[in-house]
Structure formats: structure tokens, C-alpha cells
Design a protein around this motif. Structure first.
Motif, PDB file in Angstrom:
ATOM      1  N   VAL A 135      57.813  13.925 -46.433  1.00 26.00           N
ATOM      2  CA  VAL A 135      56.392  13.647 -46.244  1.00 26.00           C
ATOM      3  C   VAL A 135      56.267  12.786 -44.990  1.00 26.00           C
ATOM      4  O   VAL A 135      57.017  11.816 -44.824  1.00 26.00           O
ATOM      5  N   TYR A 136      55.355  13.157 -44.113  1.00 24.54           N
ATOM      6  CA  TYR A 136      55.214  12.454 -42.836  1.00 24.54           C
ATOM      7  C   TYR A 136      53.944  11.602 -42.843  1.00 24.54           C
ATOM      8  O   TYR A 136      52.883  12.055 -43.276  1.00 24.54           O
ATOM      9  N   VAL A 137      54.076  10.360 -42.364  1.00 19.60           N
ATOM     10  CA  VAL A 137      52.979   9.387 -42.400  1.00 19.60           C
ATOM     11  C   VAL A 137      52.736   8.867 -40.992  1.00 19.60           C
ATOM     12  O   VAL A 137      53.677   8.448 -40.300  1.00 19.60           O
ATOM     13  N   TRP A 138      51.491   8.901 -40.535  1.00 19.89           N
ATOM     14  CA  TRP A 138      51.116   8.325 -39.255  1.00 19.89           C
ATOM     15  C   TRP A 138      49.628   8.016 -39.292  1.00 19.89           C
ATOM     16  O   TRP A 138      48.971   8.178 -40.331  1.00 19.89           O
ATOM     17  N   ASN A 139      49.080   7.543 -38.200  1.00 23.61           N
ATOM     18  CA  ASN A 139      47.638   7.302 -38.135  1.00 23.61           C
ATOM     19  C   ASN A 139      47.085   7.827 -36.816  1.00 23.61           C
ATOM     20  O   ASN A 139      47.835   8.060 -35.857  1.00 23.61           O
ATOM     21  N   THR A 186      51.164   0.147 -37.342  1.00 24.02           N
ATOM     22  CA  THR A 186      50.439  -0.540 -38.426  1.00 24.02           C
ATOM     23  C   THR A 186      51.223  -0.574 -39.738  1.00 24.02           C
ATOM     24  O   THR A 186      50.808  -1.252 -40.674  1.00 24.02           O
ATOM     25  N   PHE A 187      52.339   0.167 -39.821  1.00 23.16           N
ATOM     26  CA  PHE A 187      53.089   0.230 -41.075  1.00 23.16           C
ATOM     27  C   PHE A 187      54.199  -0.831 -41.054  1.00 23.16           C
ATOM     28  O   PHE A 187      55.189  -0.704 -40.321  1.00 23.16           O
ATOM     29  N   ARG A 210      58.782  -6.313 -38.633  1.00 21.10           N
ATOM     30  CA  ARG A 210      58.668  -5.153 -37.756  1.00 21.10           C
ATOM     31  C   ARG A 210      57.521  -4.274 -38.256  1.00 21.10           C
ATOM     32  O   ARG A 210      57.301  -4.151 -39.470  1.00 21.10           O
ATOM     33  N   VAL A 211      56.811  -3.651 -37.313  1.00 20.33           N
ATOM     34  CA  VAL A 211      55.694  -2.788 -37.666  1.00 20.33           C
ATOM     35  C   VAL A 211      55.843  -1.472 -36.903  1.00 20.33           C
ATOM     36  O   VAL A 211      56.115  -1.464 -35.694  1.00 20.33           O
ATOM     37  N   TYR A 212      55.711  -0.349 -37.619  1.00 19.83           N
ATOM     38  CA  TYR A 212      56.038   0.967 -37.052  1.00 19.83           C
ATOM     39  C   TYR A 212      54.793   1.853 -36.940  1.00 19.83           C
ATOM     40  O   TYR A 212      53.867   1.753 -37.753  1.00 19.83           O
ATOM     41  N   PRO A 213      54.813   2.786 -35.993  1.00 17.08           N
ATOM     42  CA  PRO A 213      53.660   3.700 -35.849  1.00 17.08           C
ATOM     43  C   PRO A 213      53.698   4.902 -36.803  1.00 17.08           C
ATOM     44  O   PRO A 213      52.672   5.513 -37.063  1.00 17.08           O
TER      45      PRO A 213
END
Length: 413
Positions: free
Chosen positions: A61-65, A81-82, A226-229
Motif C-alpha cells: 500500500v502506497y502513502v503520500w500527499n 509530513t509523515f 525524521r519526517v518523510y514525504p
């Protein structure tokens, strides 16, 4: 007059004017060939693109914004933001095997044995991003270590190919350098998921710890993290993917750090491989349909050509029609004669056009390096279309010939 006699007389008329008959069928031939070629290209492109999107990873499952209604590529323009807190919460969902960050980072150049290559793509992630068998030589890197994994294409960009165990120096966008050891080379350089686009690329994978340095204070934990895109969620069982997707979406849109940190005009996207395949399939089907529709215009031009030639043929054979009627031929005999001739011209153009279309489609896919997908059902459709085009374009000329008065026809000079 039976069908056999009508066909025999029509064929004799076609052979009596070979150049005109050839030019007449050319319109149908080009139209059918264009339709077949574009259908093959569309089907081949779908097979290539959908194959790369799935990549055999049905359990992900792929998660982004991204901006609302932007409809960009997966991960394109995604904001970091993640947080690590979000990653841990997603890992706690039932059925989730791992959650790995996916963060492109900017690299100015990579140096190996005195040879420097500029502009390599680099991705910060975790070792779980590499599925079993993905790394053809060596192993995945370990978190916290100065180790990297490269695609074969990236390893071959240097004068001396990089091998497992070699050391390369990476210069990052901020000017900092890091000497890292190559511990694995991926055999295939093609896309490993929707975040990597399509086609082959030279790519270097580095561990997020220590090379990814973007941090932010977690609203939930109150600590710098750490925050990932974007994230990749791997599920234990493919059948559990829909449930994991729904649970992950509910958390991220509710109490997650990402929901708090996200700009007001951004939305969180959570999609499975099947979601992405369906979206791409719909887009490609629409595109193929549009292009095929444009090609159908040439078929319309071909039908007009047949109608025009048949009208001329009726005029030239007016006395022949008069003689036929004088010796007893009925209107339906004259109607059938010219209708069979028009259908024959359309059928010849369709059959030859089908062969030309399949040949052109094969050549185009070969030149574009696409898999050749031949929708054989379109061969039957093309022949039927040719018969229909011939019949429709021949109806009026045949009807016009059948209405010819035999006395007037015999007087015609």
C-alpha cells in the motif's frame, strides 16, 4: 441472378479498372491499418505500464500527499509530513509486515575510482523496501551504516563498473560528502513501484539513517523526529490489503501527525497497487479510444471514396444496365450486382489493411521497446468493418442503378 453470378460480374468489373480499384481500396486499407496499429500500440503500452506499476508487489500500500484534485503521479510534489510516530502507528495495524519510508534526496555527484558521475537519483529508505530476490548480487544495507545499494545501470555508468565491496563517494546537495560501501546491486534497473515512475533509471538507495536528515517536532510525541514525504506499507497477506488500506487511511486522516502538519489544500493519498492499476488502465483506455477514433476518420474517407467510384461506375455502365433490364434482369439483380462490387472493394481493403496494421504495430512496438500485444479479435472486427463500410457506401449507387429506366439507359451515349 444469384450471389455467385453477381460476384463473378463484379469481380470482372473490378479487374477491368485495376488502377481505379486499387486507389478505391487504398482508403479502406489505410483506415483499417491505422486502427489496428493504434489498437496494438495501446494494448502494448497498457501491458508495459501496468506491468511496471504492479511490479509483482500485490501486498503493498502506497502513502503520500498532494494538492487536492492535482491528479499528479504518485508521490509527485509530496510534502514531508509523515513522522516516525506515524510510521510506528501504522506498523501497529493488524496485518502490516513493515512500513518503510521513501524519500528522494538530492545528490550532486558520485565518485568511484577517480571517475565522477553527476546527477544520480538517490532514495533514502529502509532495508525492508527490497523484497526477496530483488538484489541480484550482495545484500540490502543495514540501517545506521554507510552502505548503499545500486541498480545495475547506476553501477555501469562509471568507466570501471562498480562491484559489491567497492567504495564510492557521494556529494550531497548541501556540499557534504560521505564515503559509502556498495553492499548490493539490483539486477533489474526498471521501476520498483509507482514512486519510481516508468522505464529504467540509474538509482542509488541509501539508508534513511543516517543519510536522511529532514526532521520536525512530532505533534503527538513532542520530540524531534525524521519526517518523510511518502511511505510504503507491506502487508503480510495480499487478501488483507483492502482492510489494511482502510485502517491506514482512517488513522492518517484522523489523529496522525501528517493530518496536523498537512497544508490545508493538501490531501493524503492511500492507494494499493490495484487502485493504481485501475486508474492507469482507465486513463490508457481513454487515450487509446481517442486515438483510435481519430484513425476511424480515415475509414470514413475510404467509404466516401468507394461511394464516389461506384457512382462513376453506374454512370459509365448505364447502357449495360439498360441491356440487362431489357433481357429480363430485375431491379434487385442490378441492386445486388453493384452492392456486391462495393462490398468486395471494402473487404479487399480490410483484409490487406489488417495485415499491414499488424505489421506496422509489430514494427512500432519493436522500435519503442514495448511488448508486442496482438488483439487478434480486432482482425475479425476489421474484416466486418470493411464489409459494412463497403455495403453502406454502395447502397445509394446500387439503388440509383436499380432505378435506371431501361429505355433511357439504351439511349445513353
Amino acid at each position: 441472378m444469384n450471389v455467385r453470378q453477381a460476384f463473378s460480374m463484379s469481380w470482372r468489373a473490378i479487374r477491368s479498372s485495376p488502377l481505379r480499384s486499387t486507389l478505391t481500396t487504398l482508403g479502406v486499407l489505410i483506415g483499417v491499418a491505422a486502427v489496428i496499429t493504434f489498437v496494438i500500440l495501446g494494448a502494448s503500452l497498457q501491458a508495459e505500464v501496468l506491468g511496471e506499476v504492479s511490479g509483482g508487489e500485490a501486498e503493498r500500500v502506497y502513502v503520500w500527499n498532494g494538492q487536492e484534485e492535482a491528479n499528479g503521479a504518485p508521490g509527485s510534489g509530496s510534502r514531508p509530513t509523515f513522522t516516525r510516530h506515524d510510521v510506528e502507528q501504522l506498523e501497529a495495524i493488524e496485518g502490516v509486515a513493515s512500513v518503510t519510508p521513501y524519500s528522494p534526496i538530492r545528490v550532486n555527484n558520485v565518485e568511484h575510482a577517480g571517475d565522477t558521475v553527476a546527477g544520480s537519483d538517490a532514495v533514502a529508505t529502509d532495508a525492508d523496501y527490497f523484497t526477496d530476490g530483488a538484489i541480484g548480487e550482495g545484500r540490502a544495507f543495514e540501517s545506521g551504516e554507510n552502505e548503499v545499494v545500486m541498480t545495475t545501470r547506476a553501477a555501469e555508468e562509471f568507466e570501471d563498473d562498480v562491484e559489491v565491496g567497492d567504495t564510492v563517494t557521494i556529494t550531497f546537495e548541501d556540499g557534504s560528502e560521505a564515503e559509502v560501501r556498495v553492499v548490493g546491486i539490483i539486477e533489474e534497473s526498471t521501476s520498483r513501484g509507482p514512486f519510481e515512475g516508468f522505464g529504467e533509471s540509474s538509482r542509488i538507495y541509501v539508508p534513511a539513517d543516517p543519510f536522511y536528515r529532514t526532521t520536525i517536532e512530532s505533534p503527538a510525541a513532542g520530540t524531534e523526529q525524521r519526517v518523510y514525504p511518502s511511505l510504503v506499507v507491506t502487508v503480510n497477506d495480499a487478501e488483507a490489503v483492502p482492510d489494511v488500506r482502510n485502517d491506514a487511511e482512517a488513522y492518517l486522516e484522523g489523529e496522525s501527525d501528517a493530518a496536523t502538519l498537512l497544508p490545508s489544500d493538501f490531501v493524503i493519498e492511500v492507494e494499493t497497487n490495484q487502485d493504481l492499476r485501475d486508474r492507469l488502465n482507465s486513463l490508457l483506455t481513454t487515450l487509446t479510444g481517442f486515438v483510435t477514433g481519430v484513425a476511424l476518420i480515415s475509414l470514413l474517407v475510404g467509404s466516401i471514396g468507394i461511394a464516389n467510384v461506384m457512382l462513376v461506375s453506374v454512370t459509365e455502365r448505364t447502357r449495360e444496365i439498360g441491356i440487362m433490364k431489357t433481357v429480363g434482369a430485375q431491379n434487385r439483380d442490378v441492386l445486388g450486382l453493384f452492392l456486391v462490387e462495393a462490398i468486395t472493394l471494402g473487404a479487399i481493403g480490410a483484409v490487406i489493411g489488417t495485415g499491414v496494421g499488424f505489421g506496422a504495430g509489430y514494427l512500432a512496438t519493436y522500435l519503442l521497446d514495448l511488448p508486442f500485444v496482438a488483439p487478434l479479435e480486432w482482425a475479425a472486427v476489421a474484416v466486418v468493418v470493411g464489409l459494412v463500410v463497403g455495403a453502406l457506401s454502395g447502397i445509394y449507387p446500387a439503388w440509383n442503378a436499380a432505378r435506371t429506366d431501361p429505355i433511357e439507359a439504351l439511349r445513353y451515349e
